[in-house]
Write a protein that holds these residues in place. Structure first.
Motif, short mmCIF file in Angstrom:
data_model
loop_
_atom_site.label_atom_id
_atom_site.label_comp_id
_atom_site.label_asym_id
_atom_site.label_seq_id
_atom_site.Cartn_x
_atom_site.Cartn_y
_atom_site.Cartn_z
N ARG A 128 36.13 42.70 38.79
CA ARG A 128 37.15 42.44 38.99
C ARG A 128 37.59 44.24 39.11
NH1 ARG A 128 41.43 38.05 38.28
NH2 ARG A 128 42.12 39.66 40.12
N VAL A 129 37.40 44.38 37.59
CA VAL A 129 37.99 45.42 37.70
C VAL A 129 37.03 46.95 38.11
CG1 VAL A 129 38.14 47.54 35.36
CG2 VAL A 129 38.49 45.12 34.54
N LEU A 130 36.08 46.97 38.80
CA LEU A 130 36.04 48.37 39.48
C LEU A 130 36.10 47.78 40.62
CD1 LEU A 130 31.73 48.30 38.51
CD2 LEU A 130 33.53 49.98 38.53
N ARG A 175 41.68 48.42 43.28
CA ARG A 175 42.60 48.28 44.02
C ARG A 175 42.62 47.29 45.27
NH1 ARG A 175 44.32 54.14 45.24
NH2 ARG A 175 42.44 54.94 44.33
N ARG A 176 41.73 46.32 45.44
CA ARG A 176 41.46 45.00 46.44
C ARG A 176 41.83 43.90 45.46
NH1 ARG A 176 40.58 42.73 50.79
NH2 ARG A 176 38.96 40.40 50.81
N GLU A 229 46.20 39.59 44.03
CA GLU A 229 47.29 39.60 43.43
C GLU A 229 48.38 39.06 44.15
OE1 GLU A 229 45.07 40.21 39.11
OE2 GLU A 229 47.13 41.31 39.57
N ARG A 230 48.74 40.34 44.61
CA ARG A 230 50.34 40.65 44.84
C ARG A 230 50.94 39.62 46.18
NH1 ARG A 230 50.12 46.98 45.61
NH2 ARG A 230 50.70 47.19 43.47
N THR A 231 49.87 39.27 47.14
CA THR A 231 49.31 38.18 48.06
C THR A 231 49.61 37.49 47.05
OG1 THR A 231 47.95 40.17 49.43
CG2 THR A 231 48.35 37.77 50.34
N GLU A 232 48.77 36.68 47.12
CA GLU A 232 48.84 35.85 45.86
C GLU A 232 49.79 35.18 45.62
OE1 GLU A 232 46.30 34.10 42.76
OE2 GLU A 232 44.71 33.42 44.51
N ALA A 249 42.15 35.09 37.07
CA ALA A 249 42.98 35.42 35.20
C ALA A 249 43.35 36.89 36.00
CB ALA A 249 41.84 36.04 34.33
N PRO A 250 44.60 37.52 35.87
CA PRO A 250 45.21 38.81 36.00
C PRO A 250 44.14 39.71 35.82
CG PRO A 250 46.31 37.42 34.81
CD PRO A 250 45.54 36.79 34.57
N LEU A 251 43.79 41.16 36.84
CA LEU A 251 43.51 42.15 36.85
C LEU A 251 42.57 42.24 35.22
CD1 LEU A 251 41.41 43.80 37.67
CD2 LEU A 251 43.46 45.09 39.08
N VAL A 252 44.35 42.74 34.90
CA VAL A 252 44.49 43.57 33.08
C VAL A 252 43.74 42.48 32.20
CG1 VAL A 252 47.17 42.43 32.96
CG2 VAL A 252 46.23 44.20 31.93
#
Lengths: 138, 217
Positions: B37-39, B42-43, B48-51, B111-114
């Motif tokens: 997910r970290v690599l 961008r995607r 996440e925004r779409t969700e 889980a959120p990307l951050v």
């Protein structure tokens, strides 16, 4: 703890504990790892297997919900590649990080390899490998 | 005499952090998944925004449906007592909590990307604390006597093999859907068949290759 902040805190605490624990067990030491995989010293194997036994018992006692994944076409070939790479480089995805933090600078090369491998896998899955892993993404 | 932890301390430590994470978040953690997910941040951020947009739409739709139902119930249920004017338990779809309230929906969302980036950075810090505290921290340009004796003492060969091994680890773990933490600790801990198969397979492969390195090569 299921808010964004709670999950962030849980990941930080878990990451610190995981890094501390696997370093203290000796997973970053290539000689120890080879002794585990060749059964010369069962200590690390018992740590891993013992942890699984404890987790199984605790999850059963607490009735933690199971989310069974599907055994898709990528599981066995992927696991064979992963195990081979682990035995050669001495690093599963977390180990090269703690190897670098222990001072093994060449483990940075392993991390670069993991970066390439992870990106390659997503690229290949999108274009060539028609594998639906379902919910099995850990 | 090994200066590392005894096996039982390692077992308790690994189990405690896995159980603690599960109880705190009702999720499983996996390091290869975090890398993935970290690599592809961008995607993943786009997803996440779409969700989030969809979550808002669900909330909006739910509010509109409720407002509509209240309005029409008031008009249609004149003869009936007011407390019976709402949807009957036996008719229509069961009450559905919103996405934010439904624990099943919460579990299914990644889980959120951050938080995944935080996991990787924290592993580094945890390892650094352990190696400094134990006095084992030592900057070096090799992988130690074990690698030198069993794999190669040639620096170029070492770099090539570490890179190749890393590619196999990254590609293989993602193809299998998890690694030693995701499948091994979390999946096997839940007695998930796919994780048991994956863990047995990658351990078997690692044992075979390690014996080859030890006895043959």
């Amino acid at each position: 703890m299921r808010t964004r902040g709670g999950i962030l805190l849980a990941n930080i605490v878990t990451g610190l504990a995981l890094g501390f624990t696997v370093t203290s067990i000796g997973f970053g030491d290539y000689a120890e790892l080879n002794r585990m995989f060749t059964f010369q010293d069962p200590r690390m194997l018992l740590s891993f297997a013992g942890a699984i036994v404890i987790i199984v018992c605790v999850f059963a006692l607490l009735r933690v919900r199971r989310t069974p994944g599907r055994i898709h076409a990528g599981v066995i070939p992927g696991a064979v590649l992963f195990g081979t790479g682990w035995a050669i480089s001495g690093g599963c995805p977390a180990i090269p990080i703690i190897q670098v933090s222990s001072g093994y600078l060449p483990a940075l090369v392993t991390i670069v390899g993991i970066v390439v491998g992870v990106r390659l896998c997503r690229w290949a899955r999108g274009r060539h490998l028609r594998i639906d892993s379902g919910s099995c993404e850990l | 005499m090994s200066t590392y932890w005894p096996w039982w301390a390692g077992a308790v430590g690994l189990a405690a952090l896995t159980v603690g994470y599960t109880l705190a978040t009702d999720r499983s953690f996996g390091v290869s998944g975090a890398w993935d997910r970290v690599l592809h941040w961008r995607r993943e951020r786009e997803l996440e925004r779409t969700e989030e947009e969809f979550a808002d739409e669900h909330a909006l739709t739910a509010a509109l449906v409720k407002a509509g139902a209240d309005h029409f119930a008031t008009l249609a249920a004149e003869p009936a007592p007011p407390h019976q004017s709402h949807v009957e338990p036996s008719s229509g779809p069961p009450d559905e909590p919103s996405a934010a309230e439904d624990p099943a929906v919460t579990r299914q969302r990644p889980a959120p990307l951050v938080t995944q980036a935080a996991l990787l950075i924290s592993i580094f810090l945890g390892g650094l604390i352990a190696s400094l505290a134990s006095g084992r921290f030592h900057l070096r340009l090799d992988m130690g006597p074990g690698f030198r004796n069993l794999v190669t003492a040639n620096p170029v060969g070492m770099v090539v093999l570490l890179f190749a091994g890393g590619v196999l680890v990254g590609f293989g773990a993602r193809l299998a859907g998890g690694c030693s933490s995701g499948h091994g600790l979390n999946g096997c801990g839940r007695l998930d068949p796919v994780s048991i198969v994956a863990t047995a397979t990658f351990f078997g492969a690692a044992v075979a290759v390690s014996f080859l390195l030890w006895k043959v090569i």
